[in-house]
Scaffold this active site. Structure first.
Site, PDB file in Angstrom:
ATOM      1  N   LYS A  40      30.579 -35.319 -19.570  1.00 21.74           N
ATOM      2  CA  LYS A  40      29.761 -36.380 -19.862  1.00 21.74           C
ATOM      3  C   LYS A  40      29.608 -36.876 -18.415  1.00 21.74           C
ATOM      4  O   LYS A  40      30.523 -37.237 -17.504  1.00 21.74           O
ATOM      5  CB  LYS A  40      30.429 -37.568 -20.609  1.00 21.74           C
ATOM      6  CG  LYS A  40      29.576 -38.719 -20.995  1.00 21.74           C
ATOM      7  CD  LYS A  40      30.043 -39.708 -22.022  1.00 21.74           C
ATOM      8  CE  LYS A  40      29.166 -40.527 -22.501  1.00 21.74           C
ATOM      9  NZ  LYS A  40      29.739 -41.639 -23.547  1.00 21.74           N
TER      10      LYS A  40
ATOM     11  N   GLU B 277      32.652 -48.133 -39.462  1.00 24.32           N
ATOM     12  CA  GLU B 277      32.455 -49.555 -39.712  1.00 24.32           C
ATOM     13  C   GLU B 277      33.146 -49.940 -40.979  1.00 24.32           C
ATOM     14  O   GLU B 277      33.782 -50.657 -41.359  1.00 24.32           O
ATOM     15  CB  GLU B 277      31.201 -49.811 -39.404  1.00 24.32           C
ATOM     16  CG  GLU B 277      30.796 -50.117 -38.015  1.00 24.32           C
ATOM     17  CD  GLU B 277      30.291 -48.765 -37.579  1.00 24.32           C
ATOM     18  OE1 GLU B 277      29.826 -48.980 -36.165  1.00 24.32           O
ATOM     19  OE2 GLU B 277      30.046 -47.910 -38.299  1.00 24.32           O
TER      20      GLU B 277
ATOM     21  N   ARG C 204      26.958 -50.965 -42.197  1.00 23.80           N
ATOM     22  CA  ARG C 204      27.434 -49.776 -42.887  1.00 23.80           C
ATOM     23  C   ARG C 204      28.776 -50.088 -43.485  1.00 23.80           C
ATOM     24  O   ARG C 204      29.414 -49.144 -44.337  1.00 23.80           O
ATOM     25  CB  ARG C 204      27.510 -48.459 -42.007  1.00 23.80           C
ATOM     26  CG  ARG C 204      26.617 -47.767 -41.149  1.00 23.80           C
ATOM     27  CD  ARG C 204      26.664 -47.011 -40.459  1.00 23.80           C
ATOM     28  NE  ARG C 204      27.123 -47.375 -38.814  1.00 23.80           N
ATOM     29  CZ  ARG C 204      27.018 -46.616 -37.833  1.00 23.80           C
ATOM     30  NH1 ARG C 204      26.903 -45.250 -38.083  1.00 23.80           N
ATOM     31  NH2 ARG C 204      27.495 -47.246 -36.803  1.00 23.80           N
TER      32      ARG C 204
END
Length: 615
Positions: A277, A361, A389
């Site tokens: 990354k 979540e 969610r």
């Protein structure tokens, strides 16, 4: 002409040209994002795989589904949007996420995580059902695998037998590793060109020979048994995928070769790539989390061009630390948003009471319910649009038992440049449907501190405190513990508001007074349960009402107030409900979006004058 303004046939470029292209793409990413802000580290890490995908597939016909969509910048550059990247994440410009209405090359919207395999499988099944011919690819960041929906999709996709390629871009998540020298050697051998060519030729030969299918099945079972003796069991192979990897995600030549091979298998394939990354930019490689989402910065040293001050998120984190210091039952939960929700210091000071559940979540809400049932005081800090969610768990796991779970609903209202997938415009409506829910809306840092303390220490049952992104406005007071506050007295018009919109409403009231209209301003501190008495009392006096709120029109507080006025028989000569409306709101600065929605001071003044004069 700006490079990447046109879209050449990337399938015709050589390996050497592809490597040079990757270098130019990284330079362009740094140039653009340093001036526009956006998601940097994830895109730097996805350069080679995106180039390889465009060398093998035609994204105007084949379907490439991103998960999460913030790694799509290189894809946009390669699909003729080079010049438009100057408008990245700006009002009227191109989005920082895939948008089908923006380009035929964007197969699906992707602002939240873990849904790409499910969407891709749906596309593959539609292709088969309709007798069409195209490839379907899902590109997952490894963070997406922390969400349970990803595994639901993978399980069904593997069992389906549908030709489908899932690419796992692994830049740091802990995935079961192949162990030992023999395992590493076998993994390497399995991905050599000569091995892949032999495997492909052997399969074709066995398909043509009489009885070849029986021979192939027997040898495949023998090979699988030997492999499973030497290699750990692959979760993905157990699901039904042909597993390829792990491979170097920055080798554009090797990735191109493997994608071609994966396409020819005509089966569910999972290609596991390992990337860095922030690849190619030293500051992002050293600290990828800090460069995940960035504002404008200096490319030479990586320093931001604007220093950030205190925010609602940081004040939330500080206050929660103070509460945890006083009560050992207090704990913090986040769904892969520790720094975004201001919980970095909480983790440092109370590591045993800090829980990062990943992009999950629903799990976070259910876990908080279990903790609350057994005596803990769980506080779940979550972005408004991500809390959507967890709605089922709020109703079923928290609401029915009336458990004391506290929600810190961050990024409530208009959030700016991330656009419709991230605006927190629906929490007022969906939280209003949870029986027993208490909902606070602070308008200042001081109110956030006092309301969060009240939510943790005094309230019972489910409690949410919703607050906006960024810093506070000109209103800095704490209006006290009452559910409502009278900020300004008047006799001609009632202005009702809450949260971050209070500044615009107070400015509107001042402008109206200069034109002879004395407006009364009622601020709602607590939205649920709604204390409508002071509003009704004001409207009985003025006969006119305007409600301003940064939320969707459906299920808004303004609608509830109108219903209460009707129920109580309060005469209302004129009314205007100002909200973000019934649609989705695009990206732009908060100021631009407030103007678009009619929630800026000038728009509210015009609307208020109409109500006053009409009544």
């Amino acid at each position: 002409m700006t490079e990447f303004e046109e879209m050449p046939d990337w399938k015709t470029i050589s390996d050497g040209e592809a490597e040079a292209l990757c270098t130019r793409l990284r330079a362009r990413l740094l140039d653009v994002v340093s001036r526009t802000g956006g998601h940097l580290a994830s895109n730097l890490g996805a350069v080679e795989i995106t180039v390889a995908l465009h060398r093998v597939f035609d994204t105007g016909r084949d379907r490439l589904v991103f998960d999460v969509g913030h790694q799509c910048y290189v894809h946009k550059l390669l699909t003729g949007r080079g010049a438009a990247m100057e408008t990245l994440r700006s009002f009227g410009g191109i989005s920082g996420f895939p948008k089908p209405r923006e380009s035929v090359h964007d197969a699906f919207i992707a602002g939240h995580a873990s849904n790409a395999v499910s969407v891709a499988l749906g596309m593959a099944r539609a292709r088969t059902q309709l007798g069409e011919d195209y490839s379907v690819i899902a590109l997952l960041g490894d963070g997406a695998l922390t969400g349970g929906l990803a595994y639901e999709g993978l399980s069904n996709a593997g069992q389906s037998g549908e030709p489908l390629i899932v690419i796992l871009n692994d830049n740091g998540m802990s995935i079961t590793k192949n162990v030992g020298g023999v395992a590493q050697h076998l993994a390497h051998q399995r991905l050599k060109p000569q091995y892949l060519r032999f495997k492909k030729g052997y399969r074709r030969l066995m398909s043509a020979l009489p009885g070849g299918q029986h021979i192939y099945r027997f040898t495949h079972k023998v090979k699988t048994a030997v492999k499973e003796t030497l290699l750990p069991c692959s979760l993905f192979e157990d699901m039904g995928f042909v597993y390829l990897g792990p491979v170097d995600g920055h080798d554009v030549r090797g990735l191109t070769r493997l994608l071609r091979y994966a396409r020819e298998l005509e089966a569910p394939v999972l290609l596991h790539i390992r990337t860095v990354k922030g690849k190619g930019y030293a500051p992002a490689e050293r600290n990828p989390d800090a460069y995940h989402g960035v504002g404008r910065f200096c490319v030479q040293n990586g320093e931001p061009l604007q220093s950030s001050g205190p925010s609602y998120s940081s004040v939330f984190g500080e206050t929660l630390c103070a509460l945890a210091q006083e009560d050992r039952r207090v704990c913090a939960i986040t769904a892969a948003m520790r720094d975004g929700t201001g919980l970095g210091e909480f983790e440092r000071r109370f590591p045993g009471r800090f829980f990062d559940v990943g992009i999950a979540e629903g799990h976070a809400v259910a876990m908080a319910a279990g903790m609350a049932k057994q005596g803990s005081l769980p506080v779940f800090a979550v972005y408004s649009s991500f809390l959507q969610r967890g709605y089922d768990m709020l109703l079923h796991d928290v609401g029915i038992l009336g458990l004391h779970v506290v929600l810190g609903v961050d990024r409530a209202g208009l959030v700016g440049e991330d656009g419709e997938t991230h605006h927190g415009l629906f929490d007022v409506a969906y939280l209003s449907t949870v029986p027993g829910m208490t909902l606070y809306a602070p308008s200042s840092f001081a109110e956030l501190r006092s309301m969060l303390r009240r939510a943790v220490e005094e309230d019972r049952g489910p409690v949410a405190v919703r607050y906006p992104r960024g810093g506070e406005g000109t209103y800095r007071a704490d209006s006290g513990p009452a559910p409502t506050a009278l900020l300004r007295e008047g006799s001609d018009l009632t202005l009702v508001t809450y949260g971050a919109t209070v500044d615009q409403v107070l400015e509107t009231a001042a402008a109206l007074e200069a034109q002879g209209c004395r407006a009364e301003v009622v601020k709602l501190n607590r939205l649920l349960p709604l204390e409508a008495g002071p509003v009704l009392e004001s409207v009985r006096k003025t006969g006119r009402m305007l409600v301003a709120e940064e939320c969707a029109a459906m299920g808004s507080i303004g609608e509830r107030l109108c219903a209460r006025l009707a129920q109580e028989g309060v005469p209302l000569r004129a009314v205007r409900l100002c909200s973000t409306g019934e649609g989705y709101i695009p990206q732009g600065t908060t100021a631009e979006l407030r103007r678009l929605c009619g929630l800026d001071r000038a728009s509210l003044e015009r609307a208020a004058l109409e109500v006053w004069k009409r009544g």
